[in-house]
Design a protein around this motif. Structure first.
Motif: not given
Length: 519
Positions: A291-304
């Motif tokens: 799952a860390h690959l999903l969040f790594k360097d992710a833009p805010k819109a993506f995390l939202d």
């Protein structure tokens, strides 16, 4: 006796009258207490979960154990197969000394069992081809895999908005490149300026280069038709839920691709499923490994978007379990929504490891039975700290658990078994061949060709116009001359002269007489 008190505390915390899955038995004072059964109520599995632990701690087998018991209870499962070693769930497990030792310690019966498995692949080489159209993927997720900045992401949003407004299906990368070219260098550049904003050539070129780079890596084949139908994830065979495995062994070098694709699947599941409320067991459990690959360097819109999907999808009867090495790999806003925790050993070799350990302990209910900081670093393979939500939604007693062994084969299928698995799959045949429908590429190509033809006709018409004007001017001058008074007089005289020569006139005869009389 301390162990008896422990057993009663665990039974009180983990016993439920609702359907549950068996995880293992509690450990107290280094002794496995078989009667301290640790169960997870399926009613609470749509409250999501987290499975963590260091490499080699047994996370993959924990996922296998969870998937098997869910399948046996009629709950379909989707999970990535990071190394290609989960395909063995399609055949019965084999008994060995380690398994015998474990089941005896737990006081359970071991029955080797095979489970219904479907194998998928993003490349189409290792399983049924999973595809999505670019439109289904959407600009937010595409921004993640293209690694675009805010400006480039804004341009991508313009492309999608224009395509939606003009009914231009963006099925694959060819469609996306065509729309980008049409709105940057083509006729559409002027069209969008007032309503959407101008797209700079530099930004468009950067986006195009990143698209081409993904194409060179072979990633473009995940975009297209036939698009994957999420209904295929909800199948059952003989009452068992189908375990859908996404084999990503051949694209491990592009982790952002498969992690983002899985989130796209989740988003589509959320959009299409009806509200379900609280069910005795979930409709589907979705595992997100690494799952860390999903969040790594992710833009805010993506995390939202992740945060929103996790918050809302449980009402559709779907549970999500994140699997990673450290609790800190998951953003706090998402972590707060994960009610079920299975934490394998944490290796505290560095100051950062120690810090991570202390932060992880804070996420667990306090326990009177363990020195948690010490115990966390001493867990054996196939052991984990567990706390889940009971049927009332209350966190259970924190317990070190000796986990049950999977009933299916713990390893990959052989090459021949794997090929046979694919050949027998109707879904493998269903998604094998790509379809090329009429989409933005064809529509815009026809439009541009028509506009070019019309432009050529207009140029030819303008080139012909001076010749027609010249002839009209010549005719007009002649008409003006012929219609003038002088021209009319001359014309009358000419006509009279001509007719006089032919028929003679009174004037001529009179002149003749006069000349004769003189002489």
């Amino acid at each position: 006796m301390p162990n008896e008190k422990f057993r009663e505390a665990i039974l009180k915390s983990y016993t439920s009258n609702l359907p549950s899955i068996y995880l293992g038995a509690g450990i107290c004072n280094n002794e496995i207490i078989a009667g301290a059964k640790v169960n997870l109520p399926m009613r609470m599995m749509n409250r999501h979960g987290l499975v963590t632990g260091a490499t080699g701690s047994g996370k993959t087998r924990t996922l296998q154990l969870l998937a098997e018991q869910l399948s046996a209870a009629g709950v379909p499962v989707f999970m990535p197969d990071m190394k290609g070693d989960l395909s063995g769930m399609a055949k019965e497990g084999s008994v060995n000394d380690k398994i015998n030792e474990r089941v005896q310690a737990l006081g359970i019966t071991y029955t080797p069992t095979a489970f219904p498995v479907e194998i998928y692949s993003l490349s189409g080489k290792l399983g049924a081809q999973m595809r999505a159209t670019v439109t289904e993927f959407g600009p937010t997720l595409l921004t993640k895999i293209l690694e675009l900045n805010d400006t480039q992401s804004g341009v991508l949003n313009i492309l999608f908005k224009y395509a939606d407004d003009k009914n231009l299906p963006i099925v694959d990368f060819n469609d996306l490149k065509k729309v980008l070219n049409y709105l940057t260098e083509g006729p559409g550049a002027a069209e969008i300026k007032s309503d959407y904003g101008k797209i700079s050539s530099a930004t468009a070129s950067t986006i195009l280069r990143k698209i081409v780079a993904l194409e060179q890596q072979g990633v473009d084949q995940i975009f297209g038709e036939t698009s994957f139908d999420i209904e295929d994830l909800f199948q059952k065979v003989d009452g068992k839920g189908v375990i859908s495995l996404l084999n990503v062994a051949d694209i491990q070098s592009q982790p952002a691709i498969f992690s983002t694709f899985m989130l796209a699947l989740l988003a589509e599941i959320y959009q299409r499923l009806p509200e379900a409320g609280d069910l005795d067991k979930p409709k589907l459990i979705f595992f997100l490994d690494e799952a860390h690959l999903l969040f790594k360097d992710a833009p805010k819109a993506f995390l939202d978007q992740i945060d929103q999907v996790v918050r809302l999808i449980r009402s559709k009867g779907v549970g999500i379990f994140f699997c990673t090495q450290l609790t800190q790999d998951v953003p706090p806003s998402v972590l707060a929504q994960l009610g079920n925790r299975v934490h394998h050993v944490i290796r505290a070799f560095t100051p950062n490891d120690v810090k991570a350990l202390k932060e992880t302990i804070k996420t667990f209910p306090k326990s009177e039975f363990y020195d948690m900081e010490q115990q966390f670093t001493q867990l054996g393979t196939g052991q984990a700290f567990i706390t889940v939500l009971n049927e009332k939604g209350v966190p259970t007693e924190t317990v070190v658990t000796h986990l049950a062994p999977p009933a299916s084969f713990m390893g990959p299928l052989s090459d021949s078994e794997y090929k046979n698995q694919l050949n027998q799959s109707d879904l493998y045949k269903k998604y094998k061949d790509a379809v090329d429908p009429q989409s933005a590429f064809e529509i815009l190509s026809e439009r541009m060709q028509k506009e070019e033809e019309e432009e050529a006709e207009e140029k030819a018409s303008k080139a012909e116009a001076p010749k027609r004007t010249s002839r009209k001017q010549e005719k007009s001058t002649l008409e003006e001359v012929m219609s003038s008074p002088v021209a009319k007089q001359v014309g009358r005289e000419l006509m009279r002269g001509v007719f006089g020569m032919l028929f003679g006139t009174t004037t001529t005869r009179r002149s003749s007489r006069k000349r004769s009389s003189i002489f």
